[in-house]
Design an enzyme around this catalytic site. Structure first.
Site, PDB file in Angstrom:
ATOM      1  N   GLN A 250       0.817  -1.409  -0.031  1.00 56.44           N
ATOM      2  CA  GLN A 250       0.148   0.174  -0.138  1.00 56.44           C
ATOM      3  C   GLN A 250       0.784   1.087   0.096  1.00 56.44           C
ATOM      4  O   GLN A 250       0.728   2.346  -0.620  1.00 56.44           O
ATOM      5  CB  GLN A 250      -1.022  -0.002   1.219  1.00 56.44           C
ATOM      6  CG  GLN A 250      -1.932  -1.294   1.076  1.00 56.44           C
ATOM      7  CD  GLN A 250      -2.867  -0.980  -0.047  1.00 56.44           C
ATOM      8  OE1 GLN A 250      -3.412   0.066  -0.197  1.00 56.44           O
ATOM      9  NE2 GLN A 250      -2.907  -2.208  -1.006  1.00 56.44           N
ATOM     10  N   HIS A 253       1.277   3.207  -3.275  1.00 59.17           N
ATOM     11  CA  HIS A 253       0.415   4.414  -3.751  1.00 59.17           C
ATOM     12  C   HIS A 253       0.944   5.597  -4.045  1.00 59.17           C
ATOM     13  O   HIS A 253       0.800   6.530  -5.131  1.00 59.17           O
ATOM     14  CB  HIS A 253      -0.589   4.625  -2.735  1.00 59.17           C
ATOM     15  CG  HIS A 253      -1.857   3.654  -3.020  1.00 59.17           C
ATOM     16  ND1 HIS A 253      -2.977   3.794  -4.111  1.00 59.17           N
ATOM     17  CD2 HIS A 253      -2.282   2.365  -2.516  1.00 59.17           C
ATOM     18  CE1 HIS A 253      -3.645   2.822  -4.013  1.00 59.17           C
ATOM     19  NE2 HIS A 253      -3.500   1.903  -3.108  1.00 59.17           N
ATOM     20  N   GLU A 318      -7.566   4.410   7.168  1.00 59.53           N
ATOM     21  CA  GLU A 318      -8.303   3.940   5.837  1.00 59.53           C
ATOM     22  C   GLU A 318      -8.668   2.349   5.928  1.00 59.53           C
ATOM     23  O   GLU A 318      -9.703   1.959   6.120  1.00 59.53           O
ATOM     24  CB  GLU A 318      -7.847   4.574   4.695  1.00 59.53           C
ATOM     25  CG  GLU A 318      -8.713   4.385   3.514  1.00 59.53           C
ATOM     26  CD  GLU A 318      -7.948   4.540   2.280  1.00 59.53           C
ATOM     27  OE1 GLU A 318      -8.474   4.392   1.089  1.00 59.53           O
ATOM     28  OE2 GLU A 318      -6.674   4.953   2.431  1.00 59.53           O
ATOM     29  N   HIS A 319      -7.537   1.924   5.976  1.00 60.74           N
ATOM     30  CA  HIS A 319      -7.490   0.238   5.808  1.00 60.74           C
ATOM     31  C   HIS A 319      -6.775  -0.263   7.127  1.00 60.74           C
ATOM     32  O   HIS A 319      -5.743   0.154   7.481  1.00 60.74           O
ATOM     33  CB  HIS A 319      -6.428  -0.282   4.733  1.00 60.74           C
ATOM     34  CG  HIS A 319      -6.812   0.532   3.313  1.00 60.74           C
ATOM     35  ND1 HIS A 319      -5.897   1.434   2.740  1.00 60.74           N
ATOM     36  CD2 HIS A 319      -7.934   0.377   2.542  1.00 60.74           C
ATOM     37  CE1 HIS A 319      -6.541   1.752   1.654  1.00 60.74           C
ATOM     38  NE2 HIS A 319      -7.740   1.184   1.385  1.00 60.74           N
ATOM     39  N   ASP A 352      -9.160  -3.356  -2.963  1.00 58.78           N
ATOM     40  CA  ASP A 352      -8.666  -2.289  -3.820  1.00 58.78           C
ATOM     41  C   ASP A 352      -9.357  -2.901  -5.320  1.00 58.78           C
ATOM     42  O   ASP A 352      -9.655  -1.811  -6.019  1.00 58.78           O
ATOM     43  CB  ASP A 352      -7.158  -2.046  -3.756  1.00 58.78           C
ATOM     44  CG  ASP A 352      -6.874  -1.091  -2.932  1.00 58.78           C
ATOM     45  OD1 ASP A 352      -7.592  -0.626  -1.958  1.00 58.78           O
ATOM     46  OD2 ASP A 352      -5.710  -1.108  -2.549  1.00 58.78           O
ATOM     47  N   HIS A 412     -46.408  30.036  12.884  1.00 61.33           N
ATOM     48  CA  HIS A 412     -46.418  28.627  13.070  1.00 61.33           C
ATOM     49  C   HIS A 412     -47.654  28.439  13.819  1.00 61.33           C
ATOM     50  O   HIS A 412     -48.320  27.278  13.242  1.00 61.33           O
ATOM     51  CB  HIS A 412     -45.179  28.293  13.796  1.00 61.33           C
ATOM     52  CG  HIS A 412     -43.873  27.909  12.939  1.00 61.33           C
ATOM     53  ND1 HIS A 412     -43.243  29.250  12.524  1.00 61.33           N
ATOM     54  CD2 HIS A 412     -43.048  27.149  12.667  1.00 61.33           C
ATOM     55  CE1 HIS A 412     -42.352  28.722  11.725  1.00 61.33           C
ATOM     56  NE2 HIS A 412     -42.095  27.825  11.688  1.00 61.33           N
TER      57      HIS A 412
END
Length: 435
Positions: A250, A253, A318-319, A352, A412
């Site tokens: 990862q 990336h 995230e992961h 992914d 109202h």
């Protein structure tokens, strides 16, 4: 008490980088707003190195992209898209319209209504990330969005064939070869030739993420996203090689993608550090992964599973890949994560690319308050009410009138009072209070 065998970058350097990105995005979005297509073309030439009269791909160009892929390539894309579509459909089926009678004669309900138009960004400047087409376009299609447009940057100076085919197979209605801020701005703001959308989705670099952040409110977005984050939670039930592989897998990336090992085993931590060093000598993408690991990589040794859980929830990554003797314990106890990958047989790359869950996930601690992209992001859950009897209208009207008086809302209150007079046959004066 946990110990850090390796630490990442400090917050100040991250914030300085964020400030520069923010200022660049503000300037470019203002230019798109002012000059439309002319600005888009200049930006595409400058950043994408692509000059075209129209950045929407023709049917002939799409067909040419299909011709560049093998039958195996197309079959593999089809497999991945079937998995994403299948899971998305199960998610959609779980979201029901409801209509209930809460009091005699009082009907309340909600409908799940898809947005009218979605813009899906598919990153592809560094790698042709065709998987993002599955995750965004198919999910929007299953939600019932009637108009879906996609933007992806050119790859090596031209539309990336695999991305184009994936977008088309997923069901995109308009496909544009545009990247970066100019793609996000074109979809959200609109130009003379590109009609604006109601919602933006899809991952991207820091400039794409910041453009989405600045446009939020003008359009909806899936979530605030930054660089890919990976946390591997492991104990001595696995070895350093698999941990290092999953961290660097990862980290490739981008040079700003944090990858962290969190473990209760100092031996595993040391073995993983050795394996990371070994793999960085042979990994084809080591020139990127090394930058990420050296600046943002961390190795943390915790006392026990409870401390690992506490640290993981603070990180809110995230992961989160869990490779321990009892991964289900973390499934039942972790609260802040984008997606979980439980056990050594699965991994983040499956999510992914092919297994079916969505890979557009929250970063930078956004997992504290949101999950990732899913069918529900494209749906507006809108309520409605219906009163079917005079008695029901009068009953609710009397309560409403008194509550309006408590707040000082005479207008109202009169909305309630007129119905009490008409349907309850009660003599309630204008702006009066029902006793």
């Amino acid at each position: 008490m946990a110990t850090w065998l390796k630490k990442g970058a400090d917050d100040k350097s991250i914030k300085d980088s964020d400030r520069q990105v923010r200022e660049t995005v503000e300037t470019i979005l203002a230019d798109i707003e002012a000059r439309g297509d002319a600005a888009i073309r200049e930006l595409a030439i400058r950043f994408d190195k692509l000059d075209r009269e129209n950045y929407r791909l023709s049917e002939e160009e799409i067909a040419a992209c299909y011709a560049q892929l093998s039958e195996r390539d197309i079959a593999d894309i089809r497999f991945a898209q079937e998995q994403v579509r299948n899971f998305a459909q199960h998610q959609r089926d779980s979201m029901l319209d409801i209509e209930v009678e809460t009091l005699p004669g009082v009907i309340l309900g909600h409908k799940n209504i898809p947005v009218s138009a979605a813009g899906c960004y598919v990153p592809g400047g560094k790698y042709p990330l065709l998987a993002s087409a599955h995750m965004s376009v198919i999910t929007a299609k299953v939600a019932g969005v009637p108009r879906i447009i996609t933007c992806a940057p050119p790859f090596n100076g031209k539309p990336a064939p695999a991305i184009v085919v994936a977008q088309h197979m997923a069901g995109a209605d308009e496909i544009y070869c545009l990247g970066g801020i100019q793609a996000i701005g074109a979809m959200a703001i609109g130009t003379e030739t590109i009609a604006s959308v109601d919602m933006l989705v899809g991952p991207g670099n820091a400039f794409v993420a910041e453009a989405k952040r600045q446009l939020f409110g003008r359009v909806g977005i899936d979530l605030f996203a930054g660089p890919t984050e990976t946390l591997v939670i492991a104990d001595e039930s696995v070895d350093g090689e698999i941990c290092a592989t999953d961290l660097l897998g990862q980290a490739e990336h981008g040079p700003d993608s944090p990858a962290i090992l969190l473990t209760t085993s100092e031996k595993l931590a040391q073995d993983t550090l050795k394996e990371v060093a070994r793999l960085l000598e042979i990994l084809p993408t080591a020139h990127i992964a090394r930058q990420s690991w050296e600046k943002y990589g961390q190795v943390i040794v915790a006392q026990d599973d409870k401390e690992m859980c506490r640290i993981a929830d603070e990180l809110a990554f995230e992961h989160v890949q869990v490779m321990t003797r009892d991964p289900d314990w973390f499934l039942n106890n972790l609260q802040n994560f984008g997606a979980l990958f439980l056990g050594p047989r699965t991994n983040v790359a499956y999510g992914d690319k092919a297994i079916g869950t969505n890979h557009t996930l929250p970063t930078r601690k956004a997992a504290r308050y949101t999950g990732g992209l899913w069918v529900g992001k494209f749906l507006k859950t809108c309520s409605y009410q219906r009163v079917t009897t005079d008695a029901a209208s009068a009953l609710v009207g009397e309560y409403c009138s008194r509550l309006c008086a408590l707040e000082g809302f005479a207008g109202h209150g009169e909305q309630a009072n007129i119905r009490v007079r008409r349907y309850g046959k009660r003599d309630v004066p204008y702006a009066g209070i029902v006793e």
